[in-house]
Design an enzyme around this catalytic site. Structure first.
Site, short mmCIF file in Angstrom:
data_model
loop_
_atom_site.label_atom_id
_atom_site.label_comp_id
_atom_site.label_asym_id
_atom_site.label_seq_id
_atom_site.Cartn_x
_atom_site.Cartn_y
_atom_site.Cartn_z
CE LYS A 44 49.32 46.32 33.54
NZ LYS A 44 50.85 46.33 33.18
NE ARG A 117 50.79 47.57 29.58
CZ ARG A 117 49.79 48.74 29.47
NH1 ARG A 117 48.67 48.96 28.93
NH2 ARG A 117 49.88 49.72 31.00
N GLY A 126 54.85 46.67 39.60
CA GLY A 126 56.69 47.43 39.55
C GLY A 126 57.47 45.25 39.77
CG MET A 128 55.59 40.17 36.79
SD MET A 128 54.19 39.17 36.59
CE MET A 128 52.45 40.29 36.59
NE ARG A 384 47.68 50.18 38.87
CZ ARG A 384 48.69 50.26 39.01
NH1 ARG A 384 49.16 48.34 38.39
NH2 ARG A 384 50.22 51.02 39.00
CG HIS A 502 59.59 50.25 43.72
ND1 HIS A 502 59.56 50.29 44.45
CD2 HIS A 502 58.00 49.29 42.59
CE1 HIS A 502 59.63 48.79 44.63
NE2 HIS A 502 58.44 48.40 43.71
CB SER A 815 34.34 32.99 77.72
OG SER A 815 35.21 33.67 76.85
CB CYS A 882 38.33 36.17 76.31
SG CYS A 882 38.93 34.01 77.30
CE1 TYR A 902 32.74 37.53 74.76
CE2 TYR A 902 30.76 37.10 74.86
CZ TYR A 902 32.03 36.84 75.70
OH TYR A 902 32.18 36.53 76.89
P1 ADP Z 1 53.16 48.22 35.24
O1 ADP Z 1 52.31 47.12 35.17
O2 ADP Z 1 54.71 47.77 35.35
O3 ADP Z 1 52.65 49.09 35.16
P2 ADP Z 1 52.92 48.43 32.30
O4 ADP Z 1 51.77 47.30 31.33
O5 ADP Z 1 51.43 49.30 32.70
O6 ADP Z 1 53.61 48.26 33.08
O7 ADP Z 1 53.76 49.57 31.41
C1 ADP Z 1 54.87 50.81 32.38
C2 ADP Z 1 54.12 51.32 31.00
O8 ADP Z 1 54.48 51.73 30.02
C3 ADP Z 1 53.14 52.26 31.98
O9 ADP Z 1 53.24 53.55 32.04
C4 ADP Z 1 51.94 52.36 30.73
O10 ADP Z 1 51.36 53.12 30.90
C5 ADP Z 1 53.52 52.38 29.83
N1 ADP Z 1 52.75 51.59 28.16
C6 ADP Z 1 52.50 50.37 28.14
N2 ADP Z 1 52.07 50.18 27.11
C7 ADP Z 1 51.62 51.10 26.21
C8 ADP Z 1 52.06 51.57 25.18
N3 ADP Z 1 51.10 50.66 23.70
N4 ADP Z 1 51.85 52.01 24.45
C9 ADP Z 1 53.01 53.74 25.44
N5 ADP Z 1 52.69 53.60 26.88
C10 ADP Z 1 52.01 51.84 26.97
MG MG Z 2 51.09 50.03 34.67
#
Ligand code: ADP
Ligand code: MG
Ligand code: MG
Length: 927
Positions: A44, A117, A126, A128, A384, A502, A815, A882, A902
């Site tokens: 990220k 984040r 989801g 972490m 990503r 999810h 083989s 084989c 092979y």
């Molecule tokens: P995950 O890795 O579980 O997707 P994120 O860190 O991407 O967690 O964040 C979860 C949600 O919060 C995502 O939808 C993301 O876009 C939103 N989010 C994260 N940081 C910000 C921010 N600075 N402003 C607005 N929304 C945010």
């Molecule tokens: Mg995210």
């Protein structure tokens, strides 16, 4: 004086620059890091830096900074302490954000809010934690209300902060483990539900400022009650609480089990991203969404996504409100009535569309993008490489080659061998499916068909799975706690959630059949029932899912193989074939198998087992004759029995050689210990005695004589041919006469006789002489000078690998029979290993079952040595494998590096092996 000052300044500067860099800033068109720094910044963080700072992107990314994964490592190594200098670097970076945003963190007049984040090297959807709206306190709330004039928004943000923060920081990260349903998040959500009920509304967007304000007061009291602590009321405390919690979440229960399943090393650690908040919850001109540059479910080259007006981050994936489609391509049965972003905010949509285009071209791969719109202004919060299922991966790879976005080599690396499995997966037989009515319809989140028994809890799914049950996990919605249950289930069915929920995301990653958002299902987790208008099902009942169409059926339906209908698979495998050098053959024992394997692209048969014509359909007669042969007492008796067997052998061999149309067919001489063929039933024994013209007592004596105390190392393989040369002779004759006849009929054939269980060169010398004698006789009989034939050996005994130089003087090919070679290298009996394998794996004495994935260190060394020594004696020695390993991608990679010509595997693995062989070539070096 002046001089002194400069010296001091210089040394200060030096001290500063020599302190380790823990914090990487991004924003305002610049970034300290970039997209290649995933190991240090997490996926990220690296991509935020790339989007913010790369000259050809410079996207609207809210400014922020990333604390490195090294800090996470330090955090765990030092008992949850931070390295020196971190605090200062964080506050410097925070200053930069403040400058760009023109706001101040913790300020009473114009407060800056941030998100904290998580972000590991590879995405763990989801698994972490992330906390939004950090910095809202009694002090800043008033300022923000004044500044925005939007009281509702501020209290909405505050109740969200309290929910996330109390759950993530105050409870989970503090190690509290409340009983089921007693967690703080759940309790706060109950307050929210109560408030909605009291107001007679269903959506949180229908609550007004006063409602939310009141709710915040209740939340605060509840948190105090549940956790026993006050909700922190300074921005700084919230920030560091959040940072610590993200680091702690790396070792949370579900993150750990996800890593286990996905083979992600525990040492990697997560980065922490602190980023200025942008708000999708400021009213009707604000929104948040998730989008994919191509459809991740089927690979179509269409911009695809979902969004929610007046919402924040989590809302879209949480499935609490039905997300709306961003455009027409993203419409489905569930969201058809919701307004499209393209219509509601055409300008923003256009901008978003242009950005997704740039992102895909920049990364040259499908991107999964998070965006937020604040008062009509677009922000990009994440990009990503998007997870996709097998069919989508294949289609995208083929399309992107056509679009000249990627090379064929890139395409080969874009599909995981196991993803191909999904295209080879069963679907419900369409003819049978037409005859029945589905009882429910949801969104098709993971394709293919699956039947299984309903379970409502992850724990139960895992337990039943371990008992060998086929289960389908049925839930209101899934959350990250359910990963293990989802893994154990054949398929997943949820009542709530959209295509980016999810459940959908995880299922897609794993290539599982999955249906989400099946709104008509009323699921009662306590009672363990799932109901529709006119049907009630309970735990253990069978259902069948069509994950391609989103249909749910009662009971089980027959499945069929869908491979042949997929032209993208054909095109993709052609690309693989053009990039690989190692051949792929198949293990096939019948003409039918051979034909099927040809359809899958096999370039020959690496293992045709002579004994297999005595098993299965139509084997009664040949088996009876074989038994007579085995129980013969004299050479005379044996020769007579063999004569009767001969036509059966010749027929199957001829059919198979013909089906392979000139591709090589390796025929292995009889291998198993003879007693395996002796019948146990009284009437069968009696029939045999009659046919052999002996009494039952005599027959019993003969049977008893065959019994061995260690048959795996007993009278089998080449040893049979040594003691009964007439067996080798008749087999060679069947092969060569079939060959001669096919040649006479103008067919192309390439038979290879393979001698099993060879340990010394003298054995193969002995057998080769017999084969050569028959060869001459057959040539004479058919009046030809020569016939196509190669004679070679299995290498499956360690001694054979070590003395390969001598063996290769006679053998024209090797083989590697890696099943036996593994057995004899470890001394692990293939048939008895079940008794101790699990504890070996659990204690990590073995990392994998060596019978599934080749032990490259030990068994692999024998292979390498064997090839080296064999090729020294015979430079053109043909070498293959084989064993079961011939279909395992990691083992195939090894085979390529070891210099094999092979690999050979079961027919259904052939496409996977073609891909794995291409990947080995593209990514590796051969010997
Ligand atoms: P995950 O890795 O579980 O997707 P994120 O860190 O991407 O967690 O964040 C979860 C949600 O919060 C995502 O939808 C993301 O876009 C939103 N989010 C994260 N940081 C910000 C921010 N600075 N402003 C607005 N929304 C945010
Ligand atoms: Mg995210
Ligand atoms: Mg063997």
């Amino acid at each position: 004086m002046v001089k002194k000052k400069t010296v001091k300044k210089a040394s200060l500067k030096k001290a500063k620059s020599s302190a380790k860099k823990h914090v990487y800033f991004f924003g305002g068109g610049k970034a300290d890091g970039n997209g290649s720094m995933k190991n240090l910044l997490g996926g990220k963080g690296a991509n935020l830096a790339e989007m913010a700072g790369h000259p050809s992107l410079k996207l609207p990314v809210p400014p922020g900074f990333t604390i490195t994964t090294e800090v996470c490592t330090h955090f765990y190594e030092s008992g949850k302490k931070y390295p020196a200098g971190l605090t200062e670097q964080v506050s410097t970076a925070m200053g930069k954000i403040e400058k760009i945003m023109g706001k101040k963190f913790g300020d009473a007049e114009n407060p800056l809010l941030v998100s904290v984040r998580s972000g590991a090297r590879t995405s763990m959807p989801g698994m972490m934690e992330t906390v939004l709206n950090v910095g809202l306190t009694t002090k800043t709330i008033a300022g923000l209300i004044k500044k925005t004039g939007n009281e509702r928004f501020v209290y909405d943000a505050y109740r969200r902060l309290m929910t996330m923060y109390s759950d993530v920081v105050m409870e989970k990260s503090a190690g509290l483990e409340p009983a089921e349903g007693k967690g703080v998040r759940h309790q706060l959500e109950k307050l929210m539900d109560g408030m909605k009920q009291a107001k007679g509304v269903t959506l949180d967007t229908e609550l007004d400022a006063d409602d939310l304000k009141e709710l915040c007061v209740k939340y605060k009291a509840k948190i105090k009650e549940v956790i026993g602590k006050d909700f922190p009321d300074t921005a700084e405390e919230q920030l560091w609480g959040g940072i610590g919690a993200v680091f702690s979440s790396w070792n949370g229960k579900r993150a750990k089990s996800y890593r286990q399943i996905e083979n992600i090393p525990h040492e990697w650690g997560t980065a922490v991203n602190v980023q200025s908040m942008v708000f999708g919850n400021m009213g009707k001109d604000s929104a948040t969404g998730v989008a994919f540059t191509r459809n991740p479910g089927n690979g179509d080259n269409n911009f695809y996504g979902e969004y929610l007006i007046d919402a924040q981050g989590e809302d879209v994936v949480a499935g609490t409100r039905t997300p709306a489609p961003i455009n027409k391509n993203s419409q489905n049965d569930q969201n058809r009535n919701e307004a499209m972003l393209e219509k509601v905010m055409p300008k923003v949509y256009k901008e978003l569309h242009a950005i997704q285009n740039r992102l895909e071209r920049h990364y040259r791969d499908m991107q999964d993008i998070e965006f937020t719109i604040e008062n009509g202004q677009l922000f990009i919060l994440q990009t990503r490489v998007g997870k996709r299922n097998g069919p989508a991966a294949v289609k995208m790879a083929v399309d992107m080659v056509k679009e000249k976005m990627i090379s064929k080599k890139d395409a080969v690396m874009r599909v995981k061998p196991l993803q191909l499995d999904e295209l080879l997966h069963p679907i419900i037989d369409p003819i049978e499916e037409k005859k029945v009515q589905p009882f429910a319809k949801g969104l098709p989140a993971g394709p293919g068909g699956a039947s299984g028994r309903i379970v409502f809890d992850s724990d139960v799914a895992v337990k039943w799975f371990e008992k060998g049950e086929k289960v389908i996990l049925v839930r209101e919605e899934t959350n990250p706690e359910d990963v293990e249950g989802m893994r154990a289930a054949r398929a997943i069915l949820t009542a709530r959630g959209g295509m980016t929920s999810h459940a959908a995301l995880v299922a897609r990653g794993w290539g599982k059949c999955c249906i989400v958002g099946c709104g008509e299902l009323k699921i009662d987790h306590r009672e363990k029932t799932v109901k529709t208008k006119d049907l009630t099902l309970g735990e253990g009942d069978w259902i069948t899912l069509n994950g391609t169409k989103g249909l749910v059926y009662k009971g089980t339906l027959p499945m069929i193989d869908a491979t042949k209908e997929n032209r993208y698979l054909v095109d993709f495998l052609k690309i693989c074939d053009s990039e690989r050098t190692m051949k792929v053959r198949t293990n096939a024992d019948t003409p039918e198998d051979a034909r099927k394997a040809r359809e899958f692209g096999a370039e020959g048969i690496g293992l045709f087992r002579m004994e297999h014509m005595f098993y299965g359909e139509g084997a009664d007669e040949p088996l009876f004759k074989l038994r007579k042969m085995i129980l013969s007492n004299t050479e005379e008796e044996r020769k007579n029995a063999l004569k009767e067997l001969y036509p059966h052998m010749k027929k199957d061999i001829k059919g198979t050689l013909k089906a392979m149309a000139g591709f090589p067919v390796t025929i292995r001489l009889l291998d198993p210990p003879l007693h395996e063929f002796v019948p146990h039933q009284e009437d069968q024994l009696r029939e045999l005695a009659e046919s052999l013209n002996v009494d039952m007592a005599d027959l019993s004596r003969r049977v008893a004589k065959l019994k061995e105390s260690n048959p795996m190392m007993g009278h089998r393989g080449v040893r049979l041919g040594v003691t009964y040369p007439e067996i080798t002779e008749i087999e060679a004759r069947a092969i060569l006469e079939a060959t001669a006849e096919l040649v006479a009929e103008k067919h192309k054939v390439a038979p290879e006789i393979m001698i099993p269980v060879v340990g010394t060169d003298t054995e193969i010398v002995d057998q080769d002489a017999i084969i050569k004698k028959v060869y001459k006789e057959v040539c004479a009989k058919y009046g030809v000078k020569k016939l196509p034939l190669m004679v070679g050996t299995m290498i499956e005994i360690p001694r054979a690998a070590l003395t390969a130089g001598k063996i290769a003087k006679v053998a024209e090919f090797f083989s590697f029979g890696t099943n036996d070679l593994t057995q004899m290298s470890y001394g692990f009996s293939r048939d008895d290993m079940g008794g101790f394998l699990i504890p070996y794996l659990e204690k990590k004495l073995l990392m994998e079952d060596p019978f599934q994935s080749l032990d490259q260190e030990g068994v692999g060394e024998l292979i390498t040595l064997g090839i080296e020594r064999g090729r020294k004696a015979r430079p053109k020695l043909k070498v293959g494998i084989c064993g079961e390993h011939g279909g395992d991608p990691a083992s195939i990679d090894f085979c390529y590096r070891a210099g094999m010509d092979y690999v050979s595997c079961s027919p259904f693995r052939v496409p996977i092996a073609r891909l794995a062989a291409a990947q080995a070539k593209v990514s590796g070096k051969s010997k």
